[in-house]
Scaffold this active site. Sequence first.
Site, PDB file in Angstrom:
ATOM      1  CG  ASP A 519      -1.805   1.182   1.326  1.00  0.00           C
ATOM      2  OD1 ASP A 519      -2.325   1.596   0.284  1.00  0.00           O
ATOM      3  OD2 ASP A 519      -1.988   1.715   2.444  1.00  0.00           O
ATOM      4  CG  ASP A 521      -1.346   7.946   0.666  1.00  0.00           C
ATOM      5  OD1 ASP A 521      -0.256   7.998   0.090  1.00  0.00           O
ATOM      6  OD2 ASP A 521      -2.334   8.632   0.333  1.00  0.00           O
ATOM      7  CG  ASP A 755      -2.737   2.273   6.406  1.00  0.00           C
ATOM      8  OD1 ASP A 755      -2.679   2.104   5.166  1.00  0.00           O
ATOM      9  OD2 ASP A 755      -3.401   3.177   6.935  1.00  0.00           O
TER      10      ASP A 755
END
Length: 809
Positions: A519, A521, A755
């Site tokens: 991922d 960000d 996240d």
Amino acid sequence: MAVMSKQDPSPAFVETVQEIMRLYRSLPTRPSIEEVEAAKSVLKTVENEEKIKLEEISKEQAPEDVPEELFSILQQVRKTMLLFQSHEQKKDALYLVEADKMFETLDGLIQRASLLVSGDTQDEKVSTFGEQVRKFDRERVISDDSLVKRKEDGALDKDDSKGLVRSSSTKASFFSVEDSNEKLNLMKTAALIENTAKMGAIVLDLRGKLMDQIEWLPISIGKLKDVTELDLSENRIMALPPSIGGLQALTKLDLHSNQLINLPDSIGELVNLIDLDLHANRLRSLPASFGNLSNLMNLDLSSNEFTRLLETIGNLTSLKRLNVETNELEELPYTIGNCSSLLELRLDFNQIKALPEAIGKLECLEILTAHYNRIKGLPTTMGNLSNLKELDVSFNEIESIPENLCFAVSLRKLNVGKNFADLRALPRSIGNLEMLEELDISDNQIRILPDSFGLLSKLRVFRADETPLEVPPRQVIKLGAQAVVQFMADLVAKRDTKSPPAKKKKGFCFRITNVYIWDMDETLILLKSLLNRTYAEAFTGLKDAQKGVEIGKMWEKHILQISDDFFLYEQIENCNKPFLEALSKYDDGRELSDYDFNQDGFSPPHDDLNKRKLAYRHRVIANKYKQGLHNIFDQEMMDLWDALYKMTDEYTDRWLSSARVLLEQCLSGNEDPTSGHTAAGGIVNSNDTGLRHINVLVTSGSLIPSLVKCLLFRLDSLISYENVYSSWDVGKLQCFQWVKERFNNQNVRFCAIGDGWEECEAAQAMKWPFIKIDLRPSSSHRFPGLTLKTLGFYFSIVYGNPDYENNEE
């Protein structure tokens, strides 16, 4: 009207006046305003209760073997008995209301007598008659700051209220009954409510103070507008009046150990409620309005008769502690995953057969107990519970524990005992639970502990009673937890020493491909968490949050500006595609050096012509990405970006540079990133092993700004443009499926790192290992912190750790 003359009054006149005064003085104490209001409230409450109970009796059906006429007589007896009980409850209240009416009549008569004698001033006895009557009348009306003093009237004695009420004034305590064992009847309860409301009290404690006959509270309870804490526990209340919703200031309500069967819809109006204790009642359901209690933090529903919870329980986003022990629950609603603040969840002594997958969304959860249920397995999302410290699933029917549970690395206490014949093995990666202090596997069928058990260096309590363990032997277990840990560590070390190195088969070369799916960000870079301050908040005041916001705003501004100025984003912002090659089949290879993108009439690509024009733009963007920033910006601009990158890296304690180093290590397959040879497309072939390594980016952001981020955050040399995917329109699961189709063969292994919940669910659907990034500085799943060794550990959980990888991982 006849008025007395100026002459001396006659003896008969004086005697008449004195007789009026004597009779007036002989009157009983006059009810106070609060008493009369309380009496009226009691009458209305009893009448409402009487009406409801009479209707319930009328609806009763006769048993099969009982004649209708005989059952009708029983109903009449019940109704008559109910009316008798109601009469007894209303007796005191009726007396006060009627007495007040009589006092009003006497008031009028005394006022008339006062007017008759007010004209004479010569005789002292007569001249002061009016004054005495007015003074005596004032004395007869009990002051507003007291309760009724006459106990024989069924009213509340002043001393009987002591300690029940705490005022909001400077006098912290107004009443107390610490030395009185007398319980309050309905009349006294209503009187207390009236006085509590008048005083503006903030606390009312009626714990165990109501007579057993009181099943309904006075409807005047709704007058307690200022009360913030109300304790009605340990009584025999069966129902709350709808007026309970009027207690808008209430923050704590204790109703435990009553006889409540249901709650009124108005309970949902108590929007400031923080603590609600309903344990030990007879509740079977909650009203739909219960979901409106958005500030509720502590909720105890234990020891009731619930068979299910409403889905609106998911609206309680502030909830921190939920106790539903000792009910008849068979399942939890999936919306439980929306209770994102939940710290404690207690489910013991129910009939639950499975926990919902949504349990993995409770990322703040610290304690989960579910012993004495019928659970056969745990959800794979348990590994997302990065804050979980205590898990008790003993006395169930658990057959296996998912490997993903070993991702809950904060776990300190784990009890899987008493699953008897069902549980036969612990997860092989249990050694990942490096914080584990207590482990109970008693009364199971586990015979061998997994090799990684030797990594549990903090284990101090290990229970394995009645479990037929063979490895380690029983004599070792008796020596204590650390003896078992050391035994398993030594056993693995000896085995590894004796094992000969693996030999490759002639004529066949193993080629394993590791695909790392990242991922962006809050994983490889930080942006949103800077803007919304969550990164700084994770440091509990040690970081300047405003500085983080300012850094984030600079990145945000420049990313969009560069996307528009150099990567045609302003033209194609509404034409997002999941990857740059999505329309490559429409690209005819035309030379674009002189092509005017501002004059080609491009519009949304609904037809082949505009799809070709969009494909041209994608080709130009791909070429710029491959050329890098130094071919776009001059040295001054490069220095500016270097300075911003350095400032961000310093603020985030080297998050950016550490993430970049790990990407390099992933490509090389070695802690030394220089040991591999980079091939086309961001693919690396390791020199020392038969391994190939690929970095892939799957981001939820729009494609073009994501490519620009890669350039600005120095990731372009580690992730090629072909390996950048945008899940903006299609979702991460679809992107993961495309990645698998693109690289798939029998020797390819995938691992997702991010996240968010979406990539976690997608990885689980693909049966890939997933590593959740955690912003907290104490976590090892962040930057700096996450290592190639950790990634290898997660690979081994799902794919094993074959001999040909031993050197690499």
